[in-house]
Design a protein around this motif. Structure first.
Motif, PDB file in Angstrom:
ATOM      1  N   ASN A  18       0.811  -1.226   0.000  1.00 24.01           N
ATOM      2  CA  ASN A  18       0.000   0.000   0.000  1.00 24.01           C
ATOM      3  C   ASN A  18       0.841   1.271   0.000  1.00 24.01           C
ATOM      4  O   ASN A  18       0.483   2.247  -0.646  1.00 24.01           O
ATOM      5  N   ARG A  19       1.948   1.275   0.724  1.00 26.35           N
ATOM      6  CA  ARG A  19       2.784   2.485   0.783  1.00 26.35           C
ATOM      7  C   ARG A  19       4.006   2.416  -0.120  1.00 26.35           C
ATOM      8  O   ARG A  19       4.647   3.435  -0.357  1.00 26.35           O
ATOM      9  N   GLY A  20       4.361   1.226  -0.569  1.00 27.84           N
ATOM     10  CA  GLY A  20       5.540   1.083  -1.418  1.00 27.84           C
ATOM     11  C   GLY A  20       6.848   1.264  -0.670  1.00 27.84           C
ATOM     12  O   GLY A  20       7.882   1.520  -1.274  1.00 27.84           O
ATOM     13  N   CYS A  64       0.143   2.528 -10.861  1.00 29.28           N
ATOM     14  CA  CYS A  64      -0.918   2.857  -9.896  1.00 29.28           C
ATOM     15  C   CYS A  64      -0.294   3.098  -8.519  1.00 29.28           C
ATOM     16  O   CYS A  64      -0.477   2.308  -7.585  1.00 29.28           O
ATOM     17  N   PRO A  65       0.465   4.175  -8.369  1.00 29.72           N
ATOM     18  CA  PRO A  65       1.210   4.378  -7.118  1.00 29.72           C
ATOM     19  C   PRO A  65       0.344   4.598  -5.878  1.00 29.72           C
ATOM     20  O   PRO A  65       0.837   4.448  -4.761  1.00 29.72           O
ATOM     21  N   ASP A  66      -0.924   4.916  -6.070  1.00 29.93           N
ATOM     22  CA  ASP A  66      -1.803   5.104  -4.904  1.00 29.93           C
ATOM     23  C   ASP A  66      -2.591   3.840  -4.570  1.00 29.93           C
ATOM     24  O   ASP A  66      -3.529   3.878  -3.778  1.00 29.93           O
ATOM     25  N   GLN A  67      -2.203   2.718  -5.147  1.00 33.86           N
ATOM     26  CA  GLN A  67      -2.952   1.481  -4.935  1.00 33.86           C
ATOM     27  C   GLN A  67      -3.116   1.164  -3.460  1.00 33.86           C
ATOM     28  O   GLN A  67      -2.268   1.509  -2.643  1.00 33.86           O
ATOM     29  N   ALA A  68      -4.216   0.487  -3.154  1.00 34.13           N
ATOM     30  CA  ALA A  68      -4.460   0.075  -1.772  1.00 34.13           C
ATOM     31  C   ALA A  68      -5.194  -1.260  -1.756  1.00 34.13           C
ATOM     32  O   ALA A  68      -6.230  -1.415  -2.387  1.00 34.13           O
ATOM     33  N   PHE A  69      -4.606  -2.201  -1.060  1.00 34.40           N
ATOM     34  CA  PHE A  69      -5.244  -3.483  -0.798  1.00 34.40           C
ATOM     35  C   PHE A  69      -5.972  -3.369   0.534  1.00 34.40           C
ATOM     36  O   PHE A  69      -5.435  -2.810   1.492  1.00 34.40           O
ATOM     37  N   ALA A  70      -7.172  -3.904   0.592  1.00 37.31           N
ATOM     38  CA  ALA A  70      -7.916  -3.979   1.845  1.00 37.31           C
ATOM     39  C   ALA A  70      -8.256  -5.439   2.096  1.00 37.31           C
ATOM     40  O   ALA A  70      -8.822  -6.118   1.223  1.00 37.31           O
ATOM     41  N   THR A  84      -8.542 -12.943   1.618  1.00 39.42           N
ATOM     42  CA  THR A  84      -9.339 -12.404   0.522  1.00 39.42           C
ATOM     43  C   THR A  84      -9.211 -10.897   0.622  1.00 39.42           C
ATOM     44  O   THR A  84      -9.072 -10.343   1.714  1.00 39.42           O
ATOM     45  N   TRP A  85      -9.230 -10.238  -0.541  1.00 43.01           N
ATOM     46  CA  TRP A  85      -8.906  -8.811  -0.547  1.00 43.01           C
ATOM     47  C   TRP A  85      -9.617  -8.089  -1.688  1.00 43.01           C
ATOM     48  O   TRP A  85     -10.080  -8.692  -2.639  1.00 43.01           O
ATOM     49  N   THR A  86      -9.653  -6.780  -1.533  1.00 43.38           N
ATOM     50  CA  THR A  86     -10.055  -5.894  -2.614  1.00 43.38           C
ATOM     51  C   THR A  86      -8.882  -4.956  -2.883  1.00 43.38           C
ATOM     52  O   THR A  86      -8.055  -4.712  -2.002  1.00 43.38           O
ATOM     53  N   TRP A  87      -8.826  -4.462  -4.114  1.00 43.68           N
ATOM     54  CA  TRP A  87      -7.740  -3.572  -4.543  1.00 43.68           C
ATOM     55  C   TRP A  87      -8.359  -2.411  -5.295  1.00 43.68           C
ATOM     56  O   TRP A  87      -9.295  -2.604  -6.077  1.00 43.68           O
ATOM     57  N   ARG A  88      -7.849  -1.242  -5.043  1.00 41.64           N
ATOM     58  CA  ARG A  88      -8.354  -0.022  -5.680  1.00 41.64           C
ATOM     59  C   ARG A  88      -7.160   0.871  -5.984  1.00 41.64           C
ATOM     60  O   ARG A  88      -6.246   0.989  -5.162  1.00 41.64           O
ATOM     61  N   ALA A  89      -7.175   1.512  -7.177  1.00 47.98           N
ATOM     62  CA  ALA A  89      -6.041   2.356  -7.557  1.00 47.98           C
ATOM     63  C   ALA A  89      -6.461   3.325  -8.646  1.00 47.98           C
ATOM     64  O   ALA A  89      -7.455   3.108  -9.338  1.00 47.98           O
ATOM     65  N   THR A  90      -5.670   4.372  -8.804  1.00 48.75           N
ATOM     66  CA  THR A  90      -5.860   5.313  -9.902  1.00 48.75           C
ATOM     67  C   THR A  90      -4.909   4.918 -11.025  1.00 48.75           C
ATOM     68  O   THR A  90      -3.706   4.754 -10.801  1.00 48.75           O
ATOM     69  N   THR A 104     -10.277   5.529 -11.513  1.00 43.15           N
ATOM     70  CA  THR A 104     -10.126   4.528 -10.469  1.00 43.15           C
ATOM     71  C   THR A 104     -10.482   3.165 -11.034  1.00 43.15           C
ATOM     72  O   THR A 104     -11.499   3.013 -11.720  1.00 43.15           O
ATOM     73  N   ILE A 105      -9.619   2.189 -10.770  1.00 42.89           N
ATOM     74  CA  ILE A 105      -9.895   0.809 -11.157  1.00 42.89           C
ATOM     75  C   ILE A 105      -9.900  -0.053  -9.903  1.00 42.89           C
ATOM     76  O   ILE A 105      -9.276   0.299  -8.893  1.00 42.89           O
ATOM     77  N   LYS A 106     -10.617  -1.167  -9.981  1.00 45.56           N
ATOM     78  CA  LYS A 106     -10.781  -2.039  -8.807  1.00 45.56           C
ATOM     79  C   LYS A 106     -10.702  -3.496  -9.231  1.00 45.56           C
ATOM     80  O   LYS A 106     -11.017  -3.828 -10.375  1.00 45.56           O
ATOM     81  N   MET A 107     -10.326  -4.352  -8.290  1.00 44.29           N
ATOM     82  CA  MET A 107     -10.418  -5.794  -8.471  1.00 44.29           C
ATOM     83  C   MET A 107     -10.439  -6.451  -7.100  1.00 44.29           C
ATOM     84  O   MET A 107     -10.240  -5.794  -6.078  1.00 44.29           O
ATOM     85  N   SER A 108     -10.671  -7.748  -7.120  1.00 39.12           N
ATOM     86  CA  SER A 108     -10.661  -8.526  -5.885  1.00 39.12           C
ATOM     87  C   SER A 108      -9.892  -9.812  -6.133  1.00 39.12           C
ATOM     88  O   SER A 108      -9.618 -10.173  -7.276  1.00 39.12           O
ATOM     89  N   GLY A 109      -9.553 -10.494  -5.057  1.00 36.35           N
ATOM     90  CA  GLY A 109      -8.829 -11.736  -5.204  1.00 36.35           C
ATOM     91  C   GLY A 109      -8.666 -12.458  -3.879  1.00 36.35           C
ATOM     92  O   GLY A 109      -9.171 -12.024  -2.846  1.00 36.35           O
ATOM     93  N   ALA A 110      -7.958 -13.568  -3.975  1.00 36.74           N
ATOM     94  CA  ALA A 110      -7.648 -14.384  -2.799  1.00 36.74           C
ATOM     95  C   ALA A 110      -6.216 -14.868  -2.941  1.00 36.74           C
ATOM     96  O   ALA A 110      -5.805 -15.305  -4.021  1.00 36.74           O
ATOM     97  N   THR A 111      -5.480 -14.772  -1.858  1.00 35.27           N
ATOM     98  CA  THR A 111      -4.069 -15.158  -1.860  1.00 35.27           C
ATOM     99  C   THR A 111      -3.779 -16.015  -0.644  1.00 35.27           C
ATOM    100  O   THR A 111      -4.213 -15.692   0.459  1.00 35.27           O
ATOM    101  N   VAL A 112      -3.040 -17.093  -0.860  1.00 32.94           N
ATOM    102  CA  VAL A 112      -2.498 -17.883   0.240  1.00 32.94           C
ATOM    103  C   VAL A 112      -1.019 -17.528   0.312  1.00 32.94           C
ATOM    104  O   VAL A 112      -0.287 -17.680  -0.669  1.00 32.94           O
TER     105      VAL A 112
END
Length: 140
Positions: A18-20, A64-70, A84-90, A104-112
């Motif tokens: 999120n902060r890089g 997308c330097p302002d990206q944020a995973f939630a 499981t997460w959502t992602w949002r970025a410019t 703004t673009i968005k996506m979701s996913g799941a990571t182990v």
């Protein structure tokens, strides 16, 4: 020695993705990092050094330097944590041939995430990259 892998993962997502901030990458990522499954990711199937992982973060964040995973949910399995997460970025830089749109673009996913000795050493991921493609296609 016991490790709080869930807390490490939370801090890793916030600090690194999120902060890089890569200044303390060694606090989170092991000497090597295996991308076991991540379709559509240029690093899919590769094992990276810590320095290689840092380069992956820089390249991935650049458009997308302002990206944020939630985090939506986290499931702690000790040395494996599923998130499981959502992602949002410019969209400020070229992505897969799509010129920047400023939208703004968005996506979701799941990571182990896999852990060894309290450090993240790899992941297996499914991400909804098709929705990103659709959003970028609709912008043109």
């Amino acid at each position: 020695m016991t490790h709080d892998n869930s807390e490490t993962l939370r801090r890793f997502i916030e600090t690194v993705w999120n902060r890089g901030d890569l200044s303390n990458l060694g606090d989170f990522v092991g000497e090597s990092y295996e991308i076991r499954h991540d379709p559509g990711d240029p690093w899919d199937g590769k094992t990276l050094t810590r320095e290689g992982f840092a380069e992956r973060v820089r390249v991935s964040r650049a458009p997308c330097p302002d990206q944020a995973f939630a985090s939506v949910d986290m499931f702690d399995g000790g040395d494996r944590i599923a998130m499981t997460w959502t992602w949002r970025a410019t969209h400020l830089g070229e992505i897969a041939g799509f010129a920047p749109t400023g939208k703004t673009i968005k996506m979701s996913g799941a990571t182990v995430y896999f852990f060894k000795d309290g450090k993240i050493c790899g992941h297996w991921q499914i991400a909804d990259r098709l929705s990103v493609f659709r959003q970028l296609s609709a912008s043109g």
